[in-house]
Structures are given as structure tokens and as C-alpha cells.
Design a protein around this motif. Sequence first.
Motif, PDB file in Angstrom:
ATOM      1  N   ARG A 104       0.839  -1.208   0.000  1.00  0.00           N
ATOM      2  CA  ARG A 104       0.000   0.000   0.000  1.00  0.00           C
ATOM      3  C   ARG A 104       0.875   1.260   0.000  1.00  0.00           C
ATOM      4  O   ARG A 104       0.599   2.229  -0.723  1.00  0.00           O
ATOM      5  CB  ARG A 104      -0.912  -0.020   1.222  1.00  0.00           C
ATOM      6  CG  ARG A 104      -1.715   1.249   1.453  1.00  0.00           C
ATOM      7  CD  ARG A 104      -2.789   1.474   0.399  1.00  0.00           C
ATOM      8  NE  ARG A 104      -3.547   2.664   0.706  1.00  0.00           N
ATOM      9  CZ  ARG A 104      -4.620   2.681   1.503  1.00  0.00           C
ATOM     10  NH1 ARG A 104      -5.045   1.558   2.056  1.00  0.00           N
ATOM     11  NH2 ARG A 104      -5.258   3.804   1.726  1.00  0.00           N
ATOM     12  N   GLU A 119       1.217   4.200  -3.010  1.00  0.00           N
ATOM     13  CA  GLU A 119       0.980   5.620  -2.772  1.00  0.00           C
ATOM     14  C   GLU A 119       2.249   6.452  -2.943  1.00  0.00           C
ATOM     15  O   GLU A 119       2.226   7.671  -2.737  1.00  0.00           O
ATOM     16  CB  GLU A 119       0.425   5.824  -1.359  1.00  0.00           C
ATOM     17  CG  GLU A 119      -0.967   5.227  -1.178  1.00  0.00           C
ATOM     18  CD  GLU A 119      -1.545   5.477   0.212  1.00  0.00           C
ATOM     19  OE1 GLU A 119      -0.839   6.097   1.045  1.00  0.00           O
ATOM     20  OE2 GLU A 119      -2.703   5.075   0.457  1.00  0.00           O
ATOM     21  N   ASN A 149     -11.669  -0.897   1.509  1.00  0.00           N
ATOM     22  CA  ASN A 149     -12.336   0.218   2.187  1.00  0.00           C
ATOM     23  C   ASN A 149     -11.903   0.224   3.648  1.00  0.00           C
ATOM     24  O   ASN A 149     -11.660  -0.823   4.231  1.00  0.00           O
ATOM     25  CB  ASN A 149     -13.861   0.058   2.157  1.00  0.00           C
ATOM     26  CG  ASN A 149     -14.424  -0.104   0.764  1.00  0.00           C
ATOM     27  OD1 ASN A 149     -14.675   0.858   0.077  1.00  0.00           O
ATOM     28  ND2 ASN A 149     -14.616  -1.357   0.356  1.00  0.00           N
ATOM     29  N   SER A 150     -11.833   1.412   4.226  1.00  0.00           N
ATOM     30  CA  SER A 150     -11.724   1.531   5.679  1.00  0.00           C
ATOM     31  C   SER A 150     -13.139   1.773   6.205  1.00  0.00           C
ATOM     32  O   SER A 150     -13.901   2.554   5.614  1.00  0.00           O
ATOM     33  CB  SER A 150     -10.804   2.685   6.081  1.00  0.00           C
ATOM     34  OG  SER A 150      -9.472   2.403   5.706  1.00  0.00           O
ATOM     35  N   ASN A 189     -14.671   4.726   3.981  1.00  0.00           N
ATOM     36  CA  ASN A 189     -13.657   5.434   3.198  1.00  0.00           C
ATOM     37  C   ASN A 189     -13.186   4.497   2.086  1.00  0.00           C
ATOM     38  O   ASN A 189     -12.465   3.530   2.331  1.00  0.00           O
ATOM     39  CB  ASN A 189     -12.498   5.819   4.117  1.00  0.00           C
ATOM     40  CG  ASN A 189     -11.475   6.747   3.479  1.00  0.00           C
ATOM     41  OD1 ASN A 189     -10.478   7.067   4.107  1.00  0.00           O
ATOM     42  ND2 ASN A 189     -11.698   7.182   2.251  1.00  0.00           N
ATOM     43  N   HIS A 191     -11.101   3.100  -0.937  1.00  0.00           N
ATOM     44  CA  HIS A 191      -9.711   3.251  -1.330  1.00  0.00           C
ATOM     45  C   HIS A 191      -9.582   3.309  -2.851  1.00  0.00           C
ATOM     46  O   HIS A 191     -10.288   2.586  -3.566  1.00  0.00           O
ATOM     47  CB  HIS A 191      -8.868   2.112  -0.781  1.00  0.00           C
ATOM     48  CG  HIS A 191      -8.784   2.126   0.718  1.00  0.00           C
ATOM     49  ND1 HIS A 191      -8.132   1.166   1.439  1.00  0.00           N
ATOM     50  CD2 HIS A 191      -9.277   2.998   1.643  1.00  0.00           C
ATOM     51  CE1 HIS A 191      -8.217   1.433   2.739  1.00  0.00           C
ATOM     52  NE2 HIS A 191      -8.925   2.531   2.880  1.00  0.00           N
ATOM     53  N   ALA A 222      -5.713   7.816   1.509  1.00  0.00           N
ATOM     54  CA  ALA A 222      -7.100   7.743   1.982  1.00  0.00           C
ATOM     55  C   ALA A 222      -7.772   9.098   2.159  1.00  0.00           C
ATOM     56  O   ALA A 222      -8.979   9.222   1.893  1.00  0.00           O
ATOM     57  CB  ALA A 222      -7.162   6.946   3.289  1.00  0.00           C
TER      58      ALA A 222
END
Length: 252
Positions: A150, A154, A191-192, A203, A205, A211
Amino acid sequence: MPNERLRDAILRNGLTPVAVAEKIGVDAKTVERWITQDRTPYPRHRHAIAAMVREDVPYLWPDAITPEKAAQIGQNEMIQLYSRRSSVPYDLWRRLIERATQRIDVLAYAGLFLLEQDPRLVDVLRQKGVDGVEVKILLGDPTSPAIERRSVEEGTPGVMAAKIRQVQQYYNRLDGAPGVKVLYHDTTLYNSIYRFDDEMLVNMHVLGFPAPHAPVMHLRMLNGGDLFRTYSDSFDRVLGASKPRSVDEVAA
């Protein structure tokens, strides 16, 4: 075939078929048939009973709502769509946390922003646990390959694991707190999820985007809907695969 889910829900809430019948205005024998013969009540009675025993209609009567109807209800579960998490008002986060009386669920890799918004959050969560709220916080395992992947996606290698370890320093203060669990997962998150009783912030992704720059859905559960349930089930699956910190990590 008896409806054991309905029977269990009624008994678990200290009720009897007679009491249920009196509350919703039907004959007690009708309620008995709903239980012993798995008869399906009219929609108004289903909703009244579900609210009475604090269960979802689809749980009590799985065949009562068609997928099409569940999808239609699910559309009404969305209260607001924010184009990015940074646009969600802090007051909303605070209100949802403070009003929760049954459960607070957090599924993220780090969720550091919650603590940055309110340094008192750990104390609030501890008090929530004391007050009988079930608090479950699922953080990413900082040693997991999914975490580093991750960070690389990013463009910030190593940063996500560092954020998790920073968050750990805060949540260590919750060790031994009643009703509070902090666990770790190695799931690839799509997703969070932040649940506060029957409301939820999801949230979503987006590959390559941090995020805070990804969209957030504000959902409120409706009986018979399938959108809120989808994310609630997702949280439960990750919860089932999550573990406490290892002894070696705690000692370190």
C-alpha cells in the motif's frame, strides 16, 4: 420448520409470544405460528418485531425480502457522499463517536487522522468501554506485505508501517480496558470502515491515492437494506481473521 432465529430473539430480549402479540396488536396464536410454523408476518409486523428484538428483518426472515427490494432499500441507506475524506466535517466524527451506545468498530490500516483530530480519543474510547459499548479496533499488521505494498502504491515506501506503529503508541493505553479490543490484520483493504451503532462512514480506497483524498459514504442502516450490511459483513470477516499483537512485539 420452526423459525429458531425468531424464537431466540424473542427469548433473548426477555419477551414471550404473548407479550409480542400484545405490543403489535395481534393474537398470541398468530405469533406462535410465526415461530413454530415459520409463517411470514405482514411487513408492518416484521418491522415492528425486528425493532422490538433489535435484529434485522432479513436475519429473522431471510426469504421475506427479495434482492431487488433489498437493493432499493439500500439506496436509501446512503445519507451523504463526500468526494474525499478530508471533506467530512470533524463534528460528524465527534457526534457519531459520542452518541454510540452499543458498538464502535474501526477497520483501517492506521487511522491516524482520528487521533490527530482529537488527542482525547483514547480516553473517550476507554470510557465508552466502561459504559458498556463494545469497541473493536482493527489495525494493519505493520509487518504484513500488504502494508508495504500500500505504501509503495501511494509513492511513500515505509510510511504506512510507521503510521501504524505511531498509532500503537496511543492505543497501548487501552490495554486491559473493559469492552475494548485492539487487533491486527493483514487484509488487503478495499475500504476503511468506521461504524457507530447503526451509522457508518466508509472510506473507499483508490489505487495510488492516499485515503484522505478518496471518497467517503455516510450510511445509516435500514431494516431490509443490503448496502450497510455489505460493509458490516466485511468488517466481521476481517475481525474473524484478526489477532492480538504477538508476545515478541509487545515485549519490544
